[in-house]
Structure formats: structure tokens, C-alpha cells
Design a protein around this motif. Structure first.
Motif, short mmCIF file in Angstrom:
data_model
loop_
_atom_site.label_atom_id
_atom_site.label_comp_id
_atom_site.label_asym_id
_atom_site.label_seq_id
_atom_site.Cartn_x
_atom_site.Cartn_y
_atom_site.Cartn_z
N LEU A 82 0.83 -1.21 0.00
CA LEU A 82 0.00 0.00 0.00
C LEU A 82 0.87 1.26 0.00
N VAL A 83 2.02 1.15 0.67
CA VAL A 83 2.95 2.29 0.71
C VAL A 83 3.45 2.61 -0.70
N VAL A 84 3.82 1.57 -1.43
CA VAL A 84 4.33 1.77 -2.80
C VAL A 84 3.25 2.43 -3.66
N MET A 85 2.04 1.90 -3.54
CA MET A 85 0.93 2.46 -4.33
C MET A 85 0.72 3.94 -3.98
N ALA A 86 0.77 4.25 -2.69
CA ALA A 86 0.55 5.63 -2.24
C ALA A 86 1.62 6.56 -2.78
N ALA A 123 -9.13 12.65 -4.50
CA ALA A 123 -9.16 11.48 -5.38
C ALA A 123 -8.08 10.49 -4.97
N PHE A 124 -6.91 11.03 -4.61
CA PHE A 124 -5.81 10.18 -4.15
C PHE A 124 -6.21 9.43 -2.88
N VAL A 125 -6.82 10.14 -1.95
CA VAL A 125 -7.25 9.51 -0.69
C VAL A 125 -8.28 8.42 -0.98
N ALA A 126 -9.20 8.71 -1.90
CA ALA A 126 -10.23 7.72 -2.25
C ALA A 126 -9.60 6.47 -2.87
N MET A 127 -8.63 6.68 -3.74
CA MET A 127 -7.95 5.53 -4.39
C MET A 127 -7.25 4.67 -3.35
N LEU A 128 -6.61 5.35 -2.42
CA LEU A 128 -5.88 4.63 -1.36
C LEU A 128 -6.86 3.87 -0.46
N ALA A 129 -7.98 4.51 -0.16
CA ALA A 129 -8.99 3.89 0.71
C ALA A 129 -9.56 2.64 0.04
N ILE A 130 -9.81 2.73 -1.26
CA ILE A 130 -10.36 1.56 -1.98
C ILE A 130 -9.36 0.40 -1.94
N THR A 131 -8.09 0.72 -2.16
CA THR A 131 -7.06 -0.34 -2.11
C THR A 131 -6.95 -0.91 -0.70
N ALA A 132 -7.07 -0.05 0.31
CA ALA A 132 -7.00 -0.51 1.71
C ALA A 132 -8.15 -1.47 2.01
#
Lengths: 263, 267
Positions: A82-86, A123-132
Motif C-alpha cells: 500500500l505504501v508503494v501504491m501511495a 481522489a488520491f485519498v479515495a484511491m488509497l482507501a479503496i485499495t486498503a
């Protein structure tokens, strides 16, 4: 969906989001599947190793439960996914648009820079939340598939800490990208920090010096085994939240004033 | 009324003085050509006007509203098109235009569809699959979709074929006829001469001349073009020689030949 910059960003990245979600779900599920052999080997091995090495790998009792395993492996080691994705998305979302020129096309319309900055960040936060969510789902499914007891609340809190850790590093990358307009530079700086910090945090129990150094790594504040054992530590949540917010505010103040890269 | 006005506008990048003490005034309803070689300061001036970069000195006004990096109000009625404007390749033409349309309060979907039809654009195609010319058509619609009162065009037809150039110029003229003001930089001098009412010349970041079409004509030698048929060509040349009138023989230029072959295709 295409009514706002936020919606358009998510729409554009819909396939990427889906791939990251699936990657998180499948890889965490896959890692969970190795719990039975790990339990057997680590349990007996840890009982025979010296105390220092046991500190490093975790107590033998930790490896005997799925929750303990999840704390060490799933929410501990696999947090790097998740860190890499972020970092990748944090660095690219705004600075990437500036480099490609699409930011200028948007700003040639009567749109405020602040609006672009915050909508892209959301949008970045939303993308991260979906992956989480994929991350969490993978751990739960893994537990179900193995017929192990699953701590829904504990896993949710551990996922939250991994999310906050990734958000902090992603926000740093976003902030550097917004200040410099250079996504490669932003990704490189934060990626290098994350790489070093990850190793220092992993080795924090080895010596006292490394343990002290680990306070400078964000990974220390997302201590998943501790969250699963003791619940959330408000101070850790505060540190990770502040690291997300403060650089972001500085970057916002600079971004709305600075010269953009024009081609 | 001046739609664009600048007073001693300057911009430096480190030690480089990109523009110095620019004083220009663009009258309402005109098409003004902004001319100069590469690096003269045309794009820098336009980027300051659009708030992409800040001025190092002086000031600029759009519709009497002071231009600044954060001032959205100044560019509320402005459309901008540059050469090779970046668009998102993953979206279809319709999706891209809908997005940009909705960023404006007065979005008129029918108007956008009409423009796309006029330019022969297939709304279903992905931007990433379009040719350079068709991408630039999409960018032109993005610039026009809010029916701006001022169009700032930075070498908009650079790299486009003459057919697309002609289409662009037709639409630009139509916009001027509808009351818009156009400020255009271009390297294609024949295009600028044909299109513009006023001309501004910039050299090494400084304005060297600003003139109207009439002033430009008054300062040049008048030239009459005669297109003789093959039968009377020799007679005319002989007549001119006999009367000691200076003349220049020119064969048909490539552009007009090209247009003759292809313009019907575009109709």
C-alpha cells in the motif's frame, strides 16, 4: 462522474484502481494461505532461537494464531504494498498532470488552483482507501478460507494504521510534487525515505541505536502487532495524521502562487 | 475599450529577461497578431496573461480586471488554445468535452455538439487514437465551449495541414464576427496577414511595433496580382516590358495548389 476534477480523476484511473484493489486482495489472501506451514515451522523454531532473534521475528506464541500472523506478516510486512501504491500515485497525480500539460488545459478554464489541488488530493485519498479495503478484504477472506478466528475490529484498526502510514508517505510525495512540479523527484525522495525507513523499522529491536533511529521512521507509528494486541494508540494516529496534513498545507500555499511549468 | 492591456509588463527567469516593459493594448472585437521569432517572448506574455506564471514587474489587465496567478475572475471570459495542447488520451472526445464544459457555468451541450459536427469530429473516438489535427480540433472546442469574449491563441495551427488551418481560421473569423476579441501568435505569416486586423511585433522580449492593417498597408509597396490565361500571358508580359513597368513572375504557389485539390473533400 465527469462533473468535477475529483470525479474525472477517479474515472480516468478506474482500471488502475481496480488492478490495485485486486492485487491487494489477492496478494493478502495468498499470504494468508501460508499461515499453517509458518505456524508449524516458526512456532517450533522460535522456541529454540536466542532472545534477540526472537525479538526480531516475534515471539513464538505470536505465530501460533492467525491474528498474530496477520499482525506480523499481513499488516506488518505487506504494508509496503500500500505504501508503494501511495507513493506512486501521490507523486504522479498532480505533478504528472503538470508534466504532461493537462494541468494547464484545466487551468485555462476558470478553475482555481486550490480547487485542482484539493480535488486531486481527495481522489488520491479515495484511491488509497479503496485499495486498503482490498487489503482488509484479503485478510478477512484468508482467515475464513483457513477456518481461523478473525478479529474484524482488530483487522480494521490494523488496516486503518496501514492506510494512515501510506497516506502520510503518499501525502509527502503529493506535496513535493505540488511544490516542484516534478513527479520523478517526488517519487524518488519519498521512495528512498520509505525504503530506508522500512529497514530501520524492521530492525528496530536489534540494537538500541536502531530502535532510537526508528522514531524517525513512519513505519514505527503503524505498529500493526501492537494495534492488534492493544488497540489504537492515539499518539501514533496523531503523528501519522500530522505528517499527512502539515506538508500538504505548505505545498498548497506554494502551489497556488508559484509559476507552473509551461511547455 | 481595451480587452487586454499591459503596463511595463516584465518577466524574468533567473538571469534571463524573457519580456521587458511590455505595453500593449488590444481593442475589443479585433483580431490581433502577435509576431516574433522563437524565444521573442510571445508565449511568456500569454502565460502571464493567463495566470500560469506571475509577472516579475508591471501589470496586466483582462477586461479591466488585474491579472494574477490566483485571479480566476480575470480569465472568466477567456478561451485559450496552444499548439499541441495536452488532453487526456484515455477519454473519448464526448467525455473530454463534457468534463471541460462542466467546468464552466454557461455550458451549452448543443453548442459543443454543433462545433464538433462543424469540425467533423467523431465524438465517440478516444482522444488517444486521434491524429494531431483532430486533437487540436478538440482543444479548439475546449477553448470555445464557454463562448469566450477573448480568445488567446498561441500558435494554434502550428504543425497542422492547410485544410485544418483553413477550418480553424474560418471558425476564428466567425467568433470575431460574433463579437469576440482574438489575440493570436503564429509563425505562419501569410495566415496572420490574412486573418488579423492589428499586428504587434515583439523582439527579444520588447515590443518593437504595433500597427493596424491600414498602417501596415500604407508602409508597404502596393502589389497587383494578375492571373493571365495561357493565351494572353505572352501579350501581357510584352506590354509591361514595352511600358517599362517592373513586374515579377510567380508560378502558382504550393499552398493554393494543395487547397485546390483537397478543399472540396472538407466541405
Amino acid at each position: 462522474m465527469l462533473r468535477t476534477i475529483f470525479g474525472k480523476t477517479l474515472f480516468e484511473k478506474r482500471w488502475t484502481i481496480l488492478i490495485w484493489f485486486a492485487a491487494a486482495l489477492i496478494s493478502i489472501f495468498g499470504i494468508s494461505m501460508i499461515f499453517p506451514p509458518i505456524r508449524d515451522t516458526m512456532g517450533s523454531m522460535m522456541a529454540q532461537v536466542p532472545q534477540g532473534i526472537e525479538n526480531w521475528f516475534g515471539e513464538s506464541s505470536t505465530w501460533q494464531t492467525f491474528e498474530g500472523f496477520a499482525g506480523m506478516e499481513v499488516f506488518g510486512q505487506m504494508a509496503i504494498l500500500l505504501v508503494v501504491m501511495a507513493i506512486v500515485f501521490g507523486a504522479a497525480l498532480l505533478a504528472g498532470d503538470e508534466a504532461s500539460g493537462t494541468l494547464l488545459t484545466v487551468l485555462s478554464r476558470p478553475v482555481r488552483r486550490s480547487s485542482v489541488f484539493w480535488q486531486k488530493y481527495l481522489a488520491f485519498v479515495a484511491m488509497l482507501a479503496i485499495t486498503a479495503i482490498g487489503f482488509y478484504g484479503g485478510a478477512i477472506l484468508g482467515g475464513w478460507a483457513l477456518g481461523e478466528a478473525v478479529s474484524y475490529d482488530g483487522f480494521a484498526l490494523a488496516t486503518l494504521m496501514v492506510f494512515l502510514l501510506s497516506l502520510a508517505l503518499g501525502s509527502l510525495a503529493y506535496a513535493i510534487g505540488a511544490i516542484t512540479g516534478r513527479k520523478a523527484l517526488a517519487g524518488l525522495i519519498v521512495g528512498f525515505y520509505a525504503f530506508v525507513a522500512y529497514f530501520i523499522a524492521s530492525l528496530s529491536t536489534a540494537t538500541e541505536i536502531v530502535d532510537k533511529l526508528s522514531y524517525g521512521t513512519l513505519f514505527r507509528y503503524a505498529d500493526a502487532p501492537a494495534v492488534l494486541a492493544n488497540g489504537l494508540d492515539g499518539r501514533n494516529v496523531l503523528v501519522l495524521s500530522l505528517v499527512s496534513i502539515v506538508p500538504l498545507l505548505v505545498a498548497w500555499a506554494i502551489f497556488i502562487r508559484r509559476d507552473l511549468r509551461t511547455r | 475599450m481595451s480587452v487586454i492591456k499591459t503596463r511595463k509588463l516584465s518577466k524574468t527567469f533567473g538571469d534571463l529577461r524573457a519580456i521587458s516593459d511590455i505595453d500593449i493594448s488590444i481593442r475589443e472585437g479585433s483580431i490581433t497578431g502577435f509576431l516574433g521569432p522563437n524565444g521573442a517572448g510571445k508565449s511568456t506574455t500569454m502565460n502571464v496573461l493567463l495566470g500560469f506564471i506571475s509577472a516579475s514587474g508591471g501589470e496586466a489587465f483582462l477586461f479591466d480586471e488585474k491579472v494574477g496567478v490566483g485571479n480566476v475572475r480575470a480569465r472568466r471570459d477567456v478561451g485559450f488554445l496552444a499548439n499541441n495542447m495536452a488532453l487526456d488520451g484515455s477519454l473519448s472526445v464526448a467525455q473530454e468535452l463534457e468534463f471541460f464544459g462542466r467546468l464552466n457555468k454557461n455550458y451549452d451541450a448543443d453548442f459543443v455538439r454543433d462545433l464538433a459536427a462543424k469540425l467533423g469530429l467523431d465524438m465517440k473516438l478516444k482522444i488517444g487514437n486521434l491524429s494531431t489535427g483532430n486533437r487540436q480540433k478538440v482543444a479548439l472546442i475546449v477553448a470555445l465551449l464557454a463562448k469566450p469574449k477573448l480568445l488567446i491563441l498561441d500558435e494554434p495551427t502550428n504543425g497542422l495541414d492547410p485544410l485544418v488551418q483553413a477550418e480553424f481560421n474560418k471558425i476564428i473569423r466567425q467568433f470575431r464576427d460574433d463579437g469576440a476579441t482574438i489575440f493570436i501568435s503564429s509563425h505562419i505569416l501569410s495566415e496572420v496577414q490574412e486573418l488579423c486586423d492589428d499586428f504587434i511585433f515583439i523582439k527579444r522580449g520588447r515590443i518593437v511595433a504595433q500597427m493596424t492593417r491600414d498602417e501596415l498597408a500604407a508602409g508597404s509597396n502596393e502589389m497587383i496580382t494578375i492571373k493571365p490565361s495561357p493565351q494572353n500571358r505572352a501579350k501581357i508580359i510584352e506590354l509591361l516590358r514595352k511600358n517599362k513597368i517592373k513586374f515579377e513572375q510567380k508560378t502558382t504557389d504550393l499552398e493554393s495548389t494543395f487547397m485546390k485539390f483537397y478543399e472540396d473533400e472538407n466541405a
